[in-house]
Structure formats: C-alpha cells, structure tokens
Design an enzyme around this catalytic site. Structure first.
Site, mmCIF file in Angstrom:
data_model
loop_
_atom_site.group_PDB
_atom_site.id
_atom_site.type_symbol
_atom_site.label_atom_id
_atom_site.label_comp_id
_atom_site.label_asym_id
_atom_site.label_seq_id
_atom_site.Cartn_x
_atom_site.Cartn_y
_atom_site.Cartn_z
ATOM 1 N N ASP A 310 -51.526 -65.468 41.197
ATOM 2 C CA ASP A 310 -52.313 -66.629 40.786
ATOM 3 C C ASP A 310 -53.226 -66.181 39.665
ATOM 4 O OD1 ASP A 310 -54.418 -65.223 42.586
ATOM 5 O OD2 ASP A 310 -55.541 -66.799 41.555
ATOM 6 N N CYS A 348 -39.281 -74.252 24.632
ATOM 7 C CA CYS A 348 -40.115 -74.601 25.787
ATOM 8 C C CYS A 348 -39.869 -76.054 26.172
ATOM 9 C CB CYS A 348 -41.595 -74.367 25.461
ATOM 10 S SG CYS A 348 -42.708 -74.857 26.789
ATOM 11 N N CYS A 353 -44.456 -79.120 23.700
ATOM 12 C CA CYS A 353 -43.409 -78.565 22.829
ATOM 13 C C CYS A 353 -42.257 -79.532 22.602
ATOM 14 C CB CYS A 353 -42.886 -77.256 23.417
ATOM 15 S SG CYS A 353 -44.139 -75.956 23.435
ATOM 16 N N HIS A 379 -48.789 -76.522 28.643
ATOM 17 C CA HIS A 379 -47.839 -75.571 28.042
ATOM 18 C C HIS A 379 -47.950 -74.198 28.706
ATOM 19 C CE1 HIS A 379 -45.628 -73.093 25.232
ATOM 20 N NE2 HIS A 379 -46.668 -72.282 25.229
#
Lengths: 416, 416
Positions: A310, A348, A353, A379
């Site tokens: 994480d 992506c 994107c 993103h």
C-alpha cells in the site's frame, strides 16, 4: 519455537493459496469476508475513508480490489463508533471489496501535536484540535473492530528512520508485547462482543443506525476480521529475525506485515531488510510490505516474496502533477507539453490517457483545476495496479524474471 | 426600424424552432454545428475549459448538452492560438456538443488588476501576471474565432450594478457601437480567414497541430459560428428597449442575449428588466439570459421567455458544501448530518444521492476531501439540469404553469 500462547478466533473467512512462483515471487489468492483478491496486489489508500480525489467506482474500474484506510484518522474524525453506527467502514465508504485498516501508529508518531510513549501505549494530542487521547493496544483493537475492516493491524511502536540498534531493539520488543495485548483484546472482543453503542441517535425521520436486524445485542458481535502482526527491528537483520520469531510464538496468523520501512533509509537497506525477514516468514501466509509503493519498489518487493503493498504516493504525486510512466516519473507542468497532443502514457488504459492529451493536462495543472488532480491521481493508481496485473500475468506464464528485469531496466534507464 | 447595415455570414448550421408555449415560456430546439439541444436549457460553465471538478462524461451523464467557456481566461491561458493549434475548443476540452464562449468582458471588468476603458476598447493588466493587453471588439472576435465555439458573444461594456441612468445609457450605447465593430470583424474573418498560425511548433515526435488536412490555408478558414449580441441598459426599461432596437438595427442574428443582470440588483428588478426586454425580442430566435442560474431564477426566466441560461453557481456552491434541494439550499457540513443515512436529496439521480449518504458527504467536507467537492458540484449541476428537463416535460404536456407554481412554492416555503 514454543506453542503459540494465544489463539486468534476461528476465521474460516480467511484463506491464502499460491499457485505459481518465480524465485521468491508468488502468484496467489487471498480470501477475506468481502471477497478474494489476486496477489501480489497493491492496495490504494483511503486514509480518511476516500482515496483522495477518486470515487470507489473509478478505483474499481482501474483494477483496485482491496482498499486500505486509517484507524487514527477515522477514530478522530468522524469517530470509529460513528462509522460503526453507519454500518461499518464498508457501508460508510461504499467499498464492497476487502478492506484493511492500519492502526495509525505511524500517524500518531508523525502527525500528533504532542505524544508520550510508555509501556501502556501512546498518549497524544490530536493534530486536528489538540484534544488528548490514549492510544493503547487495547484501545486500537476496539477502534479497529468498530470500524470493521477485513484485516486490521496491531499497534506497534514506531521509531525514527536511522535509529540505532539499541533503540530499534527496544521498540521491536515493545511492539511484540503490544502485539500480545492486541491479540488478547481481539479475542476478548470476539468472545464478549463490542461495547454497546447506545449514545448514537440519528436525526428525526432518518433511518436507524447499525446494519442488520436492529438487535442491539447482535450488533455487538464483532465481524470476522484477521489481525495482522507487524515485523519491526529497523535495518538490523538480527532484530528482524527476532521480531518474526516473537510474532510466530505469539499466535497463528492469517498474514504478516513488514513495517518500519520506506522511512528514509536507502533503497538498498530496504531491500536487504526484506531479504533478512523473508526466509523466516511462513510461506503459506500473505506478506504485506507496509507503506511501500513506488513502481520499482513494488517489483523489488515481489521479487523478495511480498504479496501485498500500500502507499499514498500515487495520489499524492498525482496532486502535485507528477505522473508514473514506464520510463520513470514525468511532470505534467513541463512547458514542452504546451503543444503536445500525445496521451500522457501511450499504452495506458486510464481516462487521463485514453481521453485527454498532454497539452490539456498541462493546462489543467497550470490553471489549478481540480480535474487535473483527479485525472493524474487516477492515472497513477491505474499505473500501479497495472504493474501488479502485468506481474501476475508474468507469474502465471512463467516469465516473471524476464518481465521484471525488462520493466526495471526501462524504468531506470532515463535517470542514467 | 432601418434595414440592418451589416450582414453576418450565412450560417445554415444554426436554426431555432419552438413547438409548445405556456405564456411566454416556450419549448424549442436550437441547432448548432455541433448538434441540436432542447430548450429551455442550462449551460454548465467551463470557465477555463473544464467544468470545475467534473469530467465531460459526468456532465453529459448529468444531462448537460451545451457548455460555456470564457474567452478572457482561455486567451490568457493557454492562449487562444494554442487552443486553435490543438484543434479548437471542442478538441481541446473533449466536449463534442455545442459550446458557447463568453467574450470575457465581465472578467476584464472584475478580475483585471488594472483597466482603462476607451471607445477603442479595454486596456487591462492580466490578473495572472500583470501583463498588459488590449481587448477591443476586433481582438475579441479574433480570439473567439480562434477558440471556435459554436456561439460567440460580442464584447460589451460592463458597468457596476446600481449605475445611474446616464452611465447605463453611455455603456449601452458604446456596447452597440462595439457590436457593430464585432460584426464587421466577424464578417472580415469569415471572408478573409483567420490569421496564419505559423509560430506554433509541437515537440519532437508529437502529432502535428491543427485539425484536418494539415493545409495551412484551409485551417485559416473560420468554423461556422453564430455571433450573439447582448442587450444592456441596466435596470432602465427605456434603455433596454433602445438596446434591443439598436441590436436589431445592426444585423440579423441567430440568437440574442440579455446581459448585465444578476450583478447585485434585487431579484424583482432582474425579473422586471427581463419583462421590459421580452416584447421587443424576436420570437423566432433563442434568448439567452447571461450569468443567471439559481433554480428559482431559471424558472422565473423561463416564464419570461428565456431559452438559455448559464451560471457558475452550481459548481461554486458545491465547492463550499451547499447543495440545491427542492426545498431550498442545504449545507452538508451541518452537524445533524453526522448520523443521517438518508441521501442528500431523495429523488435525485446524481451519484452523490444515489450512491452515498448525508453522513458520508458531511465527513468528506469536514475532512476537506476532494471527493466531497466533486460530488456536490455534480449534484448541483444535475439538479439544475433536472429542473430544465422537468420544465421541458411540463411544457410538452401543457402543465408548465401548474408545475412551475408548485416548484417555486416548495422551493421558497422553507424561508418563510
């Protein structure tokens, strides 16, 4: 190794299996009461019950399957009992998948305005209003069992990065004693149920609080949860080994975390410390490397046997205009983007994107528009989740070593 | 009334038709080069090329069909020629539906650090960097034709709310003279094409600039656009009548705007001023009431024959935690929401209301989380778009008078 002295409650809702391996990296499944996730996995961080800037739908669409939240923050605001009254953390945040709460030990040590650490626990003043709080292993268990995440973390003693062997040993040993107390309180809450919640009164005409039957006694039953211990010991291999041994002496676990890293030490030290722990960690339980989440660290972690990660870095960097790319990080405010109609990252799949170009993203940041922060956070989260997805695919088709070599070489080439 | 002295270019891409009426309110369709919208319509505002906090997909999902942007802001940043190089405002923002640009006269008068108004135009210093700019009717036409919205607004002279008859007359008359100059320059750009854009060079390996064939001469051809005039004259009926007459003397139009309202005057004065204009406005053209967008004002405007509205209020109020409801506005930070599991507005279809509850929304605002701003902005935009949708449905089934009476009575009841 002696027989575990404490037994966590039976928790048939938790399981972990692996199928493929490449060196120490492994492909697996971690089952929780709120579903099964593929591992290795990256958990986006919803510190205050929301992944900064993003909706749960966006995170799920991006491939997020398990979310992390923070007991310290939610204890202070809105309050763990209020979250419980609102149906628990899953109902509160509308995230129906697996969740984990960190105890917030790190936040107590880094955010509190004032703190005093004793064997009892940590006394601190809230970073929000200066109010005084007692954060003991027992209190943290009560908080995390009120919040109701699937996986909950022990309270451990945090020390500054670069602490010496003596200080690191003392904190590690105290963390083990606190673990035993966490375990005892976790058990007690399982057996006796949670504190009755009678003080909460919803406004007129609003739906009743608490989920389920409305039976106040039934609501006191704690949900099935797994308590994870945290390996400490700074960058000292002997202390890390002692920490793992102490943890395994304490009880049986459904998973085990490696903490106290990514706190300023050199990357080589971080990797070496994971390597020092790994041979001693049970092979049949998920291993969670706490707070680590730069793309290269994810791959280096997987190569050293880590299953769960994480980090707040994807959303934090996104808010500051920095994007992850396969060739390293990229600042979207750069002037060369002014007339650049290419996507941020050409292959992506994220909305930033697939829908927008660099020129527009630069404009959003130059104009301090919220949509820019949103798009870049999404993103970056998507990018990390995609790294994990590609890693799992490489593990499944036995190409992990080649894939990860190539990935790291490309990511690190620009800086050379 | 004399024959119009100037002719705007043929613009077969624009049309307006009405089918149902209720008093002065009418149901219609406004056709632009980027599609046809149902009227009356509310246009969400993307001041800097983005509706604050929201994606274009969210706005479309909420029912938005025509978007407004601001020439002043986009001229200063990123620059109108850059927007043109990136394919125009539609390509830049990824909004494929009808768009309108305001000239930004209001922003020049309210945001610029310094300004000097002469018959030539407005000289001002940018609110961003203090740089000096000449904002003339001709310059504004060049900017708006570079940006490429479907509907573009004239430059007009703005005066403070509460200006006296003398000042209001002078500004109204100057606005008419500026309108004639806008019209001449609009025509010239149609005839001669836009300025060649040779100075823009994309970075290495980036796609070429400008849309279409890459033929630099072809790219100079201005897209089909409609220039809208703006009725001025403060709160003085005689000046408003004179303004309309002057506008209709200047040319034929595809639509006409009423400006200079919602600048601090009493609501009764605003409504009375619309009433003073309405009988003189052509019935077969859309009427656009600029900068007005509180829910009750939308309905009062429709009742007075208005077809198009815009306002930043839904997103601005959303950012400050205030939500529109059928019973007036509501502050989500209120403490009674702490344990309130009801949706913000029970019959609202927006994501904030269908997915989350008041307790969580309050928590997001109390914690200063970006998702709160997003959700509330989206709620407020959805709410206004829904008002317009309901109004159109009421017009279509001849129940507008009853519907709008009931709507206004409920909205205003709480304050009584």
């Amino acid at each position: 190794m002696s027989e575990p002295s404490l037994q966590p409650p039976a928790a048939p809702d938790f399981a972990f299996r692996t199928s493929h391996a490449a060196g120490l990296a492994r492909l697996g499944w971690f089952t929780t009461p709120h579903g099964t996730i593929d591992t290795p996995a990256f958990m986006p961080v919803a510190t205050q019950g929301t992944i900064k800037g993003l909706s749960v739908d966006e995170v799920e669409e991006a491939g997020g399957r398990m979310m992390l939240s923070n007991a310290y923050h939610l204890y202070l605001r809105p309050g763990d009992m209020i979250v419980r009254g609102l149906g628990g953390l899953h109902a509160f945040t509308r995230w129906n998948g697996p969740m984990l709460t960190d105890s917030g030990g790190f936040q107590v040590f880094s955010l509190a305005k004032w703190r005093k650490v004793t064997e009892t626990g940590v006394e601190f003043r809230s970073h929000l209003d200066g109010s005084l709080h007692q954060y003991t292993p027992e209190a943290v268990m009560r908080i995390e069992r009120n919040l109701g995440a699937d996986v909950i973390m022990q309270l451990d003693e945090l020390i500054a990065g670069g602490a010496d062997h003596h200080a690191s040993r003392a904190a590690m040993e105290r963390s083990l004693r606190w673990l035993a107390r966490c375990c005892t309180e976790f058990d007690r809450l399982t057996r006796d149920g949670r504190e009755a919640a009678t003080a909460l009164v919803p406004p007129d005409r609003a739906p009743p609080l608490f989920s389920g039957s409305g039976d106040a006694d039934a609501e006191r039953i704690a949900p099935p949860q797994a308590l994870f211990p945290i390996v400490q010991g700074g960058v000292y291999p002997d202390l890390r080994r002692a920490s793992v041994a102490g943890i395994l002496d304490t009880a049986e676990w459904h998973g085990i975390a490696v903490g106290g890293l990514s706190v300023g030490e050199a990357k080589a030290d971080m990797y070496a410390t994971i390597e020092a722990c790994e041979p001693h960690l049970p092979g049949d339980k998920p291993r969670y490397l706490m707070g680590v989440g730069f793309p290269d660290d994810l791959i280096e972690g997987m190569r050293r046997g880590i299953d769960l990660f994480d980090c707040v870095v994807p959303t934090r960097m996104g808010r500051h205009g920095t994007a992850f790319t396969p060739d390293g990080t990229m600042q979207v405010r750069q002037s060369s983007f002014r007339l650049d109609r290419r996507p941020l990252v050409s292959d992506c799949r994220c909305p930033a994107c697939t829908h927008y170009d660099r020129a527009y993203l630069r404009h959003l940041f130059a104009s301090e528009e919220m949509l820019g922060l949103r798009l870049l956070a999404l993103h970056n989260v998507t990018f990390l989740l995609r790294v994990m997805e590609d890693a799992r695919a490489a593990l499944a088709n036995d190409s992990f070593a080649t894939w990860s070599d190539g990935w790291l070489a490309r990511y690190r080439a620009k800086g050379k």
